[in-house]
Design an enzyme around this catalytic site. Structure first.
Site, PDB file in Angstrom:
ATOM      1  N   ARG A 186       1.107  -1.376   0.094  1.00 49.70           N
ATOM      2  CA  ARG A 186       0.189  -0.036  -0.172  1.00 49.70           C
ATOM      3  C   ARG A 186       0.868   1.250   0.343  1.00 49.70           C
ATOM      4  O   ARG A 186       1.621   1.551   0.948  1.00 49.70           O
ATOM      5  CB  ARG A 186      -0.909   0.040   1.538  1.00 49.70           C
TER       6      ARG A 186
ATOM      7  N   HIS B 227      -1.174   1.263  -9.699  1.00 54.05           N
ATOM      8  CA  HIS B 227      -1.690  -0.290  -9.660  1.00 54.05           C
ATOM      9  C   HIS B 227      -2.513  -1.225 -10.155  1.00 54.05           C
ATOM     10  O   HIS B 227      -4.260  -0.912  -9.725  1.00 54.05           O
ATOM     11  CB  HIS B 227      -3.268   1.072  -8.237  1.00 54.05           C
TER      12      HIS B 227
ATOM     13  N   GLU C  65      -3.433   7.992  -4.181  1.00 56.35           N
ATOM     14  CA  GLU C  65      -3.720   7.547  -6.239  1.00 56.35           C
ATOM     15  C   GLU C  65      -5.258   7.889  -6.201  1.00 56.35           C
ATOM     16  O   GLU C  65      -6.024   8.499  -5.587  1.00 56.35           O
ATOM     17  CB  GLU C  65      -4.169   5.730  -6.093  1.00 56.35           C
TER      18      GLU C  65
HETATM   19  P1  NAP Z   1      -1.508 -11.265   4.449  1.00 53.85           P
HETATM   20  O1  NAP Z   1      -1.818 -12.849   3.695  1.00 53.85           O
HETATM   21  O2  NAP Z   1      -2.544 -10.694   5.604  1.00 53.85           O
HETATM   22  O3  NAP Z   1       0.006 -10.552   4.286  1.00 53.85           O
HETATM   23  C1  NAP Z   1       0.620  -9.754   5.119  1.00 53.85           C
HETATM   24  C2  NAP Z   1       1.523 -10.296   6.064  1.00 53.85           C
HETATM   25  O4  NAP Z   1       2.718  -9.062   6.359  1.00 53.85           O
HETATM   26  C3  NAP Z   1       1.920 -10.626   6.660  1.00 53.85           C
HETATM   27  O5  NAP Z   1       2.912 -12.179   6.923  1.00 53.85           O
HETATM   28  C4  NAP Z   1       1.866 -10.035   8.027  1.00 53.85           C
HETATM   29  O6  NAP Z   1       2.920 -11.530   9.300  1.00 53.85           O
HETATM   30  C5  NAP Z   1       2.433  -8.665   8.105  1.00 53.85           C
HETATM   31  N1  NAP Z   1       2.014  -7.155   8.113  1.00 53.85           N
HETATM   32  C6  NAP Z   1       0.709  -7.482   8.694  1.00 53.85           C
HETATM   33  N2  NAP Z   1       0.608  -6.455   9.295  1.00 53.85           N
HETATM   34  C7  NAP Z   1       1.706  -6.392   9.721  1.00 53.85           C
HETATM   35  C8  NAP Z   1       2.638  -5.699  10.396  1.00 53.85           C
HETATM   36  N3  NAP Z   1       2.054  -3.979  11.287  1.00 53.85           N
HETATM   37  N4  NAP Z   1       4.365  -5.094  10.636  1.00 53.85           N
HETATM   38  C9  NAP Z   1       4.824  -5.944   9.724  1.00 53.85           C
HETATM   39  N5  NAP Z   1       4.346  -6.436   9.139  1.00 53.85           N
HETATM   40  C10 NAP Z   1       2.868  -6.531   9.226  1.00 53.85           C
HETATM   41  O7  NAP Z   1      -2.352 -10.309   3.111  1.00 53.85           O
HETATM   42  P2  NAP Z   1      -2.384 -10.620   1.942  1.00 53.85           P
HETATM   43  O8  NAP Z   1      -3.147 -11.601   0.767  1.00 53.85           O
HETATM   44  O9  NAP Z   1       0.360 -11.088   1.146  1.00 53.85           O
HETATM   45  O10 NAP Z   1      -1.517  -9.464   1.421  1.00 53.85           O
HETATM   46  C11 NAP Z   1      -1.100  -8.026   1.155  1.00 53.85           C
HETATM   47  C12 NAP Z   1      -1.464  -7.413   1.249  1.00 53.85           C
HETATM   48  O11 NAP Z   1      -0.468  -6.239   0.261  1.00 53.85           O
HETATM   49  C13 NAP Z   1      -2.699  -6.153   1.515  1.00 53.85           C
HETATM   50  O12 NAP Z   1      -2.543  -5.764   2.060  1.00 53.85           O
HETATM   51  C14 NAP Z   1      -2.475  -5.242   0.283  1.00 53.85           C
HETATM   52  O13 NAP Z   1      -2.734  -3.603   0.960  1.00 53.85           O
HETATM   53  C15 NAP Z   1      -2.094  -5.490  -1.123  1.00 53.85           C
HETATM   54  N6  NAP Z   1      -2.162  -5.738  -2.087  1.00 53.85           N
HETATM   55  C16 NAP Z   1      -2.317  -5.329  -2.751  1.00 53.85           C
HETATM   56  C17 NAP Z   1      -2.495  -5.411  -4.240  1.00 53.85           C
HETATM   57  C18 NAP Z   1      -1.499  -4.061  -5.589  1.00 53.85           C
HETATM   58  O14 NAP Z   1      -2.176  -4.704  -6.431  1.00 53.85           O
HETATM   59  N7  NAP Z   1      -0.795  -4.115  -5.853  1.00 53.85           N
HETATM   60  C19 NAP Z   1      -3.047  -6.527  -5.247  1.00 53.85           C
HETATM   61  C20 NAP Z   1      -3.540  -7.038  -3.689  1.00 53.85           C
HETATM   62  C21 NAP Z   1      -2.765  -6.515  -2.344  1.00 53.85           C
HETATM   63  P3  NAP Z   1       2.982 -10.719  10.060  1.00 53.85           P
HETATM   64  O15 NAP Z   1       1.061 -11.620  11.271  1.00 53.85           O
HETATM   65  O16 NAP Z   1       3.129 -12.224  10.922  1.00 53.85           O
HETATM   66  O17 NAP Z   1       3.039  -9.641  11.281  1.00 53.85           O
HETATM   67  C1  8YV Z   2      -7.483  -3.864  -6.447  1.00 54.13           C
HETATM   68  C2  8YV Z   2      -5.734  -4.367  -4.213  1.00 54.13           C
HETATM   69  O1  8YV Z   2      -6.489  -3.253  -6.374  1.00 54.13           O
HETATM   70  O2  8YV Z   2      -6.456  -5.983  -3.087  1.00 54.13           O
HETATM   71  C3  8YV Z   2      -6.302  -5.425  -3.171  1.00 54.13           C
HETATM   72  O3  8YV Z   2      -5.689  -5.103  -1.761  1.00 54.13           O
HETATM   73  O4  8YV Z   2      -5.173  -3.210  -3.863  1.00 54.13           O
HETATM   74  C4  8YV Z   2      -6.010  -5.187  -5.797  1.00 54.13           C
HETATM   75  O5  8YV Z   2      -6.228  -6.208  -5.584  1.00 54.13           O
HETATM   76  C5  8YV Z   2      -7.872  -3.189  -5.598  1.00 54.13           C
HETATM   77  O6  8YV Z   2      -8.798  -3.773  -4.530  1.00 54.13           O
HETATM   78  C6  8YV Z   2      -9.213  -3.055  -6.337  1.00 54.13           C
HETATM   79  O7  8YV Z   2     -10.387  -1.937  -5.537  1.00 54.13           O
END
Ligand code: NAP
Ligand code: 8YV
Length: 319
Positions: free
Chosen positions: A233, A280, A262
């Site tokens: 994020r 994004h 954004e």
């Molecule tokens: P997830 O499985 O919940 O993984 C999040 C990781 O972050 C966990 O390993 C957690 O480990 C760590 N974490 C959480 N809070 C933390 C904190 N306060 N300090 C340090 N580490 C922390 O989630 P995911 O499915 O992998 O998704 C992760 C993130 O990717 C989403 O929340 C979203 O913001 C982002 N995302 C972006 C896109 C994009 O289009 N760019 C798409 C999808 C997701 P611990 O619990 O051990 O701390």
């Molecule tokens: C999407 C994301 O772009 O899943 C997330 O957390 O950041 C992305 O997959 C977004 O959620 C769609 O609005």
């Protein structure tokens, strides 16, 4: 389920919109000339929200006092006040797992683009420089011998690690705690991780706990060969500190898919030559977005058919 009223504040993909329209009484707020008046009229009847965009807070929840579930599109849910939803007795769901591979692919692509300057090299070709000036300059950085530090080794982080292993990268990670059964070295602080690696991959969630976690101090620890990649994020990185670190050579480069405000990307960031910027698009293929949309629908159907959601956010499991 036709007697159940679902609110859709913003447009969603056809796969979600069409199925919800067929199964429920769907209120597409974005089609209303005066959404506030419409919401005041129908708010009491709303039992579910299909959220493709926008935020949920106490003020919004007050307008739909009988809501049972907010089914959100996307895995990150920092735009939803989960405490307010718990207080309102509303379930919150998101769309984990179905997007992990796509986002991990994007993260690896972005990392390679940033390190090998492929975006800039393509611009060189398209602008005719190859023909008139010669080959694109050799890149300062290479993937060879790089140490990848993953901030947030969750579902997506682990898929990134799997792919990075195939590229021969040395991997370590930081999160709030060491994970059982994970062989990559763990660093108890983000600063320790940044100092131990030269490529810092941010894939941690947004929200108050991680806001500006990647600060000037962390970037300084990453060092002059350092490359920052952010697919988590925008709020996790102090963007002003990042711009300064890139301008003054504190770090070498960056690859960013997410930004603090954004779709606004600071002009100073756009002017920097050593930076790769994506709008994004981490999960943005039709295949993956359809899978996310389907899960939004399935969560709503499951809730109203069985009283249980499929993929509630972790806070719901603790209640
Ligand atoms: P997830 O499985 O919940 O993984 C999040 C990781 O972050 C966990 O390993 C957690 O480990 C760590 N974490 C959480 N809070 C933390 C904190 N306060 N300090 C340090 N580490 C922390 O989630 P995911 O499915 O992998 O998704 C992760 C993130 O990717 C989403 O929340 C979203 O913001 C982002 N995302 C972006 C896109 C994009 O289009 N760019 C798409 C999808 C997701 P611990 O619990 O051990 O701390
Ligand atoms: C999407 C994301 O772009 O899943 C997330 O957390 O950041 C992305 O997959 C977004 O959620 C769609 O609005």
């Amino acid at each position: 389920m036709k007697s159940i009223d679902i609110l859709m504040p913003y447009p969603m993909l056809p796969i979600a919109q069409e199925q919800l329209e067929a199964a429920f009484t769907l209120h597409k707020l974005f089609e209303a000339d005066d959404p506030d008046t419409v919401l005041a009229e129908i708010g009491d009847r709303i039992r579910g929200v299909a959220l493709g965009f926008g935020s949920v807070d106490t003020a919004f929840l007050r307008k739909i006092p009988n809501v049972e579930i907010v089914s959100s599109f996307g895995v990150g849910y920092d735009h939803i006040d989960v405490d307010a939803c718990l207080a309102a007795n509303a379930e919150v769901t998101h769309t984990p797992d179905v997007l992990s591979d796509e986002v991990a692919d994007t993260a690896i692509g972005l990392m390679i683009m940033a390190i090998r300057e492929f975006g800039q090299a393509e611009t060189w070709l398209r602008e005719g420089n190859w023909k008139h000036k010669g080959p694109y300059p050799l890149t300062k950085a290479t993937l060879r011998g790089r140490k990848l530090g993953i901030f947030g080794l969750g579902r997506i982080g682990k898929e990134i690690a799997k792919r990075a292993e195939a590229f021969g990268l040395e991997i370590s990670y930081h999160g709030r705690s060491r994970q059982e059964g994970i062989s990559y070295p763990y660093h108890a602080s983000l600063k320790e991780l940044a100092a131990a690696c030269d490529t810092l991959m941010v894939v941690a969630p947004g929200g108050a706990d991680t806001e500006h976690a990647v600060s000037a101090e962390i970037l300084s620890a990453l060092g002059p060969d350092g490359v920052l990649i952010n697919v988590g994020r925008g709020s996790v990185v102090d963007e002003a500190a990042l711009i300064t670190a890139l301008e003054d050579g504190t770090i070498l480069g960056a690859g960013l898919d997410v930004f603090e405000n954004e779709p606004h990307v600071p002009e100073r960031l756009m002017q920097l030559p050593g930076v790769t910027l994506l709008p994004h698009v981490g999960s943005a293929s039709r295949f993956t977005r359809d899978a996310m949309g389907q899960l939004v629908v399935d969560n709503l159907k499951s809730w109203f058919n069985t009283g249980k959601a499929i993929t509630p956010v972790p806070e719901m499991r603790q209640k």
